[in-house]
Design a protein around this motif. Sequence first.
Motif, PDB file in Angstrom:
ATOM      1  N   ALA A 198      49.678 101.998  55.440  1.00  0.00           N
ATOM      2  CA  ALA A 198      48.345 102.429  55.002  1.00  0.00           C
ATOM      3  C   ALA A 198      47.960 103.795  55.565  1.00  0.00           C
ATOM      4  CB  ALA A 198      47.304 101.384  55.411  1.00  0.00           C
ATOM      5  N   GLY A 199      48.467 104.113  56.766  1.00  0.00           N
ATOM      6  CA  GLY A 199      48.120 105.381  57.425  1.00  0.00           C
ATOM      7  C   GLY A 199      48.519 106.622  56.657  1.00  0.00           C
ATOM      8  N   LEU A 200      49.430 106.463  55.693  1.00  0.00           N
ATOM      9  CA  LEU A 200      49.903 107.628  54.929  1.00  0.00           C
ATOM     10  C   LEU A 200      48.965 108.010  53.788  1.00  0.00           C
ATOM     11  CD1 LEU A 200      53.663 106.576  54.654  1.00  0.00           C
ATOM     12  CD2 LEU A 200      52.816 108.547  55.952  1.00  0.00           C
ATOM     13  N   LYS A 201      48.174 107.058  53.317  1.00  0.00           N
ATOM     14  CA  LYS A 201      47.446 107.257  52.056  1.00  0.00           C
ATOM     15  C   LYS A 201      46.520 108.474  52.086  1.00  0.00           C
ATOM     16  CE  LYS A 201      44.839 104.888  48.450  1.00  0.00           C
ATOM     17  NZ  LYS A 201      44.227 103.632  47.987  1.00  0.00           N
ATOM     18  N   LEU A 202      45.643 108.550  53.093  1.00  0.00           N
ATOM     19  CA  LEU A 202      44.683 109.652  53.167  1.00  0.00           C
ATOM     20  C   LEU A 202      45.404 110.991  53.295  1.00  0.00           C
ATOM     21  CD1 LEU A 202      41.739 110.572  53.318  1.00  0.00           C
ATOM     22  CD2 LEU A 202      41.787 110.118  55.776  1.00  0.00           C
ATOM     23  N   LEU A 203      46.429 111.022  54.142  1.00  0.00           N
ATOM     24  CA  LEU A 203      47.209 112.249  54.358  1.00  0.00           C
ATOM     25  C   LEU A 203      47.851 112.736  53.061  1.00  0.00           C
ATOM     26  CD1 LEU A 203      48.085 114.059  56.795  1.00  0.00           C
ATOM     27  CD2 LEU A 203      50.151 112.660  56.902  1.00  0.00           C
ATOM     28  N   PHE A 204      48.396 111.793  52.290  1.00  0.00           N
ATOM     29  CA  PHE A 204      49.120 112.162  51.070  1.00  0.00           C
ATOM     30  C   PHE A 204      48.206 112.547  49.897  1.00  0.00           C
ATOM     31  CE2 PHE A 204      53.427 109.892  52.073  1.00  0.00           C
ATOM     32  CZ  PHE A 204      53.631 110.817  53.091  1.00  0.00           C
ATOM     33  N   THR A 205      46.900 112.363  50.083  1.00  0.00           N
ATOM     34  CA  THR A 205      45.989 112.855  49.021  1.00  0.00           C
ATOM     35  C   THR A 205      46.055 114.377  48.931  1.00  0.00           C
ATOM     36  OG1 THR A 205      44.137 112.947  50.591  1.00  0.00           O
ATOM     37  CG2 THR A 205      44.330 110.937  49.253  1.00  0.00           C
ATOM     38  N   THR A 206      46.643 115.027  49.954  1.00  0.00           N
ATOM     39  CA  THR A 206      46.706 116.502  49.944  1.00  0.00           C
ATOM     40  C   THR A 206      48.021 117.026  49.350  1.00  0.00           C
ATOM     41  OG1 THR A 206      47.710 116.744  52.160  1.00  0.00           O
ATOM     42  CG2 THR A 206      45.320 116.492  52.068  1.00  0.00           C
ATOM     43  N   VAL A 207      48.906 116.119  48.904  1.00  0.00           N
ATOM     44  CA  VAL A 207      50.200 116.540  48.332  1.00  0.00           C
ATOM     45  C   VAL A 207      50.023 116.842  46.847  1.00  0.00           C
ATOM     46  CG1 VAL A 207      52.589 115.828  47.851  1.00  0.00           C
ATOM     47  CG2 VAL A 207      51.492 115.135  49.984  1.00  0.00           C
ATOM     48  N   SER A 208      50.502 118.010  46.432  1.00  0.00           N
ATOM     49  CA  SER A 208      50.330 118.349  45.014  1.00  0.00           C
ATOM     50  C   SER A 208      51.343 117.586  44.155  1.00  0.00           C
ATOM     51  CB  SER A 208      50.454 119.868  44.828  1.00  0.00           C
ATOM     52  OG  SER A 208      51.715 120.221  44.391  1.00  0.00           O
ATOM     53  N   GLY A 209      50.896 117.153  42.979  1.00  0.00           N
ATOM     54  CA  GLY A 209      51.791 116.466  42.045  1.00  0.00           C
ATOM     55  C   GLY A 209      51.653 114.961  42.023  1.00  0.00           C
ATOM     56  N   ILE A 210      50.843 114.401  42.942  1.00  0.00           N
ATOM     57  CA  ILE A 210      50.631 112.940  42.938  1.00  0.00           C
ATOM     58  C   ILE A 210      49.408 112.625  42.081  1.00  0.00           C
ATOM     59  CG2 ILE A 210      50.096 110.893  44.327  1.00  0.00           C
ATOM     60  CD1 ILE A 210      51.557 112.153  46.681  1.00  0.00           C
TER      61      ILE A 210
END
Length: 417
Positions: A198-210
């Motif tokens: 779960a800890g990855l979700k917020l961080l990965f909102t900043t990855v382009s292309g998702i």
Amino acid sequence: MLETEGENSRSLHLLGVIAGLEGQVKEAVAYLSQAVKLNPNNPEIHSNLGLALKDNQELEAAIKHYQKALELKQNYAEPYNGLGKIFLELGKLLESQQYYEQALKLDKNHANVHFGLAIILLKQGNFIQGFIEYEWRWKKKDFISPNFSQPLWNGSNFNGKTLLVYTEQGLGDSIQFIRYIPLVKKLGGRVIVKCNQAGLKLLFTTVSGIDDLFVKGEKLPDFDLQIPLMSLPRICGTTLETIPAEIPYLSIPKSTHFQISSAPEKNLKIGICWQTSSNTKTSQKRSCQVKYLQQILSIGKTNFYLLQKEVSVADLEWLNSQTKIHNLGSYFNDLADTAAAIKQLDLVITIDTVVAHLAGALGKPVWVILNFDSDWRWMLDRNDSLWYPTARLFRQAKIGDWDSVFIELKQAVIEFL
């Protein structure tokens, strides 16, 4: 009498194997040593004792028992696999590869052997062949394969379709390989990502292309194709020359406002981390004692910020007596907080690779302290990383030698100042 000894050795052998599977290494060594005394001509007992001794870092004794197992039973793949692992740990890749190849002659579908070969190839920078062998991870007993009925994506254009990419291993692996998403997005339609933590979700909102993010346990929408995140380097045909290393590829989520405590203006702000998570198998050899920090704490015009959440009581007592250390770790709610703290620092020095991947993905100067038998992604004998242009690597010259690493680190910090 003989019958009793035979029964005893079988019982001790079984107890030793069970103890080994439960991570009770010392108990496993004790049981299997007794079993070998009662039944010295049993190759399986010697092989299992070799494994227990290896897990207990008694490498020379482990080698002897693996070799004894092969003396007693020549066409036996498991001791060759064990010897391959040990020589890989000792940094003797040629010998390791020979043992692994010998094991494959006897059992061509031995998943652990293929995986060991993958590590050797990847360490040497042979990514094409290495990532093909790395697919054998799904056949290993400790890997749980998800049961998706949708076909595996083969890298072709998926216009008008939805592709699920799912993370499968540790936090560091996920942070390292999420960089492939923009490349994947160029090949087609919707890209959704499922995080195993779960800890990855917020961080990965900043990855382009998702296009959409999910965590384990959440209901997934319909999708047409699926691929595990760590298969993307193989799908993309990654070589040393084509590693996607445009940084930063992560940034701080807008909802995250973590602030570090201020330091005198001209002081260098350094993040530090000297331990990996204690629940990993390799945490002991990949962590050092807090006393080594003395080397760099004595340098003037520096302030240090502790980035690890887990600290022992004894270490905490020592840290609290140091005026230059700010303990941030206990205030982090998630990885986004850690990322926000790293963003405000001048330099990160870390043994923990999650912090290393995070700093590298954010484009921060990061110095990674590596044990002798370091992970394949740091390759061999390099002091830089092709995955992270801002990284510098400090390696143990021999097993357990942290002294020389910290002497080198101290000099590097002085030069950095």
